[in-house]
Design a protein around this motif. Structure first.
Motif, PDB file in Angstrom:
ATOM      1  N   ASN A 222      33.866  40.269  48.722  1.00  0.00           N
ATOM      2  CA  ASN A 222      34.614  39.779  47.020  1.00  0.00           C
ATOM      3  C   ASN A 222      33.872  40.015  46.352  1.00  0.00           C
ATOM      4  O   ASN A 222      33.984  40.447  44.660  1.00  0.00           O
ATOM      5  CB  ASN A 222      35.548  38.919  47.193  1.00  0.00           C
ATOM      6  CG  ASN A 222      36.609  39.143  48.267  1.00  0.00           C
ATOM      7  OD1 ASN A 222      37.363  40.595  48.405  1.00  0.00           O
ATOM      8  ND2 ASN A 222      37.450  38.102  48.893  1.00  0.00           N
ATOM      9  N   ASP A 223      32.505  39.706  46.663  1.00  0.00           N
ATOM     10  CA  ASP A 223      31.727  39.483  44.424  1.00  0.00           C
ATOM     11  C   ASP A 223      31.242  40.973  44.578  1.00  0.00           C
ATOM     12  O   ASP A 223      30.904  41.152  43.747  1.00  0.00           O
ATOM     13  CB  ASP A 223      30.867  38.207  45.229  1.00  0.00           C
ATOM     14  CG  ASP A 223      29.866  38.979  46.470  1.00  0.00           C
ATOM     15  OD1 ASP A 223      29.952  40.229  46.656  1.00  0.00           O
ATOM     16  OD2 ASP A 223      28.811  38.064  46.539  1.00  0.00           O
ATOM     17  N   ILE A 228      32.310  48.073  43.581  1.00  0.00           N
ATOM     18  CA  ILE A 228      32.856  49.181  43.902  1.00  0.00           C
ATOM     19  C   ILE A 228      33.838  50.188  43.186  1.00  0.00           C
ATOM     20  O   ILE A 228      34.128  51.179  43.208  1.00  0.00           O
ATOM     21  CB  ILE A 228      33.232  49.091  44.998  1.00  0.00           C
ATOM     22  CG1 ILE A 228      31.884  49.079  46.106  1.00  0.00           C
ATOM     23  CG2 ILE A 228      33.923  49.751  45.967  1.00  0.00           C
ATOM     24  CD1 ILE A 228      31.920  48.184  47.183  1.00  0.00           C
ATOM     25  N   CYS A 229      35.167  49.001  42.576  1.00  0.00           N
ATOM     26  CA  CYS A 229      35.702  49.830  41.802  1.00  0.00           C
ATOM     27  C   CYS A 229      35.427  50.181  40.648  1.00  0.00           C
ATOM     28  O   CYS A 229      36.409  51.534  40.648  1.00  0.00           O
ATOM     29  CB  CYS A 229      36.673  49.121  41.238  1.00  0.00           C
ATOM     30  SG  CYS A 229      37.669  47.833  42.593  1.00  0.00           S
ATOM     31  N   LYS A 230      34.733  50.456  39.856  1.00  0.00           N
ATOM     32  CA  LYS A 230      33.476  51.684  38.930  1.00  0.00           C
ATOM     33  C   LYS A 230      33.477  52.450  39.629  1.00  0.00           C
ATOM     34  O   LYS A 230      33.341  53.439  39.196  1.00  0.00           O
ATOM     35  CB  LYS A 230      32.321  50.459  38.491  1.00  0.00           C
ATOM     36  CG  LYS A 230      33.021  49.674  37.540  1.00  0.00           C
ATOM     37  CD  LYS A 230      31.249  48.012  36.953  1.00  0.00           C
ATOM     38  CE  LYS A 230      32.089  47.671  36.009  1.00  0.00           C
ATOM     39  NZ  LYS A 230      30.626  46.520  35.647  1.00  0.00           N
ATOM     40  N   PRO A 238      42.173  51.674  42.307  1.00  0.00           N
ATOM     41  CA  PRO A 238      42.064  51.138  43.915  1.00  0.00           C
ATOM     42  C   PRO A 238      43.596  50.092  44.568  1.00  0.00           C
ATOM     43  O   PRO A 238      43.507  49.286  43.942  1.00  0.00           O
ATOM     44  CB  PRO A 238      40.009  50.735  44.325  1.00  0.00           C
ATOM     45  CG  PRO A 238      39.488  51.617  42.573  1.00  0.00           C
ATOM     46  CD  PRO A 238      40.992  51.113  42.095  1.00  0.00           C
ATOM     47  N   THR A 239      43.539  50.569  45.608  1.00  0.00           N
ATOM     48  CA  THR A 239      44.315  49.105  46.892  1.00  0.00           C
ATOM     49  C   THR A 239      44.028  49.065  47.041  1.00  0.00           C
ATOM     50  O   THR A 239      42.641  49.369  47.933  1.00  0.00           O
ATOM     51  CB  THR A 239      45.298  50.625  47.405  1.00  0.00           C
ATOM     52  OG1 THR A 239      46.292  50.945  46.449  1.00  0.00           O
ATOM     53  CG2 THR A 239      46.588  49.170  47.933  1.00  0.00           C
ATOM     54  N   ILE A 240      43.865  47.174  46.660  1.00  0.00           N
ATOM     55  CA  ILE A 240      42.579  46.187  47.658  1.00  0.00           C
ATOM     56  C   ILE A 240      43.965  45.592  48.380  1.00  0.00           C
ATOM     57  O   ILE A 240      44.450  44.347  47.739  1.00  0.00           O
ATOM     58  CB  ILE A 240      42.066  44.986  46.269  1.00  0.00           C
ATOM     59  CG1 ILE A 240      40.689  46.372  45.593  1.00  0.00           C
ATOM     60  CG2 ILE A 240      41.279  44.296  46.654  1.00  0.00           C
ATOM     61  CD1 ILE A 240      39.877  45.669  44.013  1.00  0.00           C
ATOM     62  N   SER A 249      37.339  42.415  51.977  1.00  0.00           N
ATOM     63  CA  SER A 249      38.677  42.476  50.794  1.00  0.00           C
ATOM     64  C   SER A 249      38.768  43.707  51.496  1.00  0.00           C
ATOM     65  O   SER A 249      37.214  45.188  52.129  1.00  0.00           O
ATOM     66  CB  SER A 249      38.990  42.900  49.757  1.00  0.00           C
ATOM     67  OG  SER A 249      39.314  42.095  49.536  1.00  0.00           O
ATOM     68  N   SER A 250      39.631  44.738  51.899  1.00  0.00           N
ATOM     69  CA  SER A 250      39.650  46.386  52.297  1.00  0.00           C
ATOM     70  C   SER A 250      40.342  46.851  51.013  1.00  0.00           C
ATOM     71  O   SER A 250      40.973  46.887  50.330  1.00  0.00           O
ATOM     72  CB  SER A 250      40.848  46.481  53.239  1.00  0.00           C
ATOM     73  OG  SER A 250      40.916  47.900  53.719  1.00  0.00           O
TER      74      SER A 250
END
Length: 285
Positions: A222-223, A228-230, A238-240, A249-250
């Motif tokens: 999660n941290d 990663i979203c960037k 993205p879907t988290i 998280s996935s």
């Protein structure tokens, strides 16, 4: 309802790719061997199998409403025809080639020489812009043989892999243009037929987006999610989803296939694990 009339090349790679993409957009064609016309079972459409070089005139005259055709043919014979969608397959280039033994290295070296081609308009316009004067020999068919039989000093023809040039002892010295398959429409298309083309174009865009993107699933702490979203913005974001594993998280998103390996390297460097990449059949926006 009247049927949309669409032309495709009667044989060859462009024919095969055209029929494949029609199938991918959900249109089933009942075509038997050596048929010149076939109907779709599940869409108001008829396919006409025509010689590629004849299609621009059929479009111009309104005999067919639309066509899947090589852009190079429209540049040569149908600059007044409207291209509504680039299809990304059957890519090639129109190039000038000379025998490997020739001293010609560029276009200027062909001043006063003989060029055999099936694309006289394209070649003539290109030579005029380059201020090179050459004698054109118009050939319909196997252009590559012209230098070997003494008919020409050079040729101008379509090139895909370059294997045909190699087999005929030729070398490419000048590319005139790049080409791919396109969807083009008739200047005389009716409003009813245009509405059907709009439906086909919507489906084509969905398939083409699917071809150019990949679906990616990964696990991440999660941290690391913000970083990663960037890297993976997705279509919007993205879907988290939370995992059973505490603090993980996935993440599900879409990446452009041309950026695939660079993105994967970045994801791994930022803590992504268990990365799965899947093809996308359709991508509807």
């Amino acid at each position: 309802m009247s049927k949309l009339k669409i032309a495709v090349q009667k044989s060859g790679r462009l024919h095969d790719d055209s029929m494949k993409i029609l199938k991918e957009i959900g249109i089933s064609i009942d075509n038997g061997k050596d048929q010149l016309k076939a109907s779709a079972r599940n869409f108001p459409l008829e396919v006409f199998y025509l010689r590629n070089g004849d299609i621009p005139q059929y479009l111009r005259d309104g005999v067919v409403d639309a066509a899947i055709i090589g852009e190079n043919v429209l540049i040569e014979k149908g600059e007044d025809i409207t291209i509504v969608e680039r299809l990304g397959f059957s890519k090639c280039r129109v190039s000038i080639a000379v025998p490997k033994s020739s001293n010609a290295e560029n276009l200027k070296d062909l001043e006063g020489k003989r060029i055999a081609t099936s694309y006289p308009n394209t070649v003539e316009q290109y030579l005029e812009k380059a201020e090179v004067k050459a004698n054109l020999h118009i050939i319909n068919g196997s252009v590559e043989i012209a230098p070997n039989i003494g008919l020409a000093d050079a040729i101008c023809d379509i090139v895909s892999s370059g294997s045909t040039l190699f087999k005929n002892g030729l070398k490419e010295i000048q590319m005139l243009l790049k080409s791919e398959a396109v969807l083009a429409t008739s200047p005389a298309i009716s409003a009813e037929s245009q509405a059907l083309i709009d439906k086909i174009q919507f489906r084509l865009k969905s398939v083409l987006r699917g071809r150019s993107n990949k679906y990616v699933l990964l696990n991440a702490p999660n941290d690391k999610l913000d970083d990663i979203c960037k890297i993976l913005p997705g279509m919007n974001s993205p879907t988290i989803l939370p995992l059973a594993k505490e603090g993980w998280s996935s993440l599900h998103s879409v990446i452009n296939k041309n950026d695939f390996w660079e993105v994967i390297d970045e994801l791994k460097a930022n803590g992504a694990e268990g990365i799965l990449v899947c093809p996308i059949e359709n991508m509807v926006l």
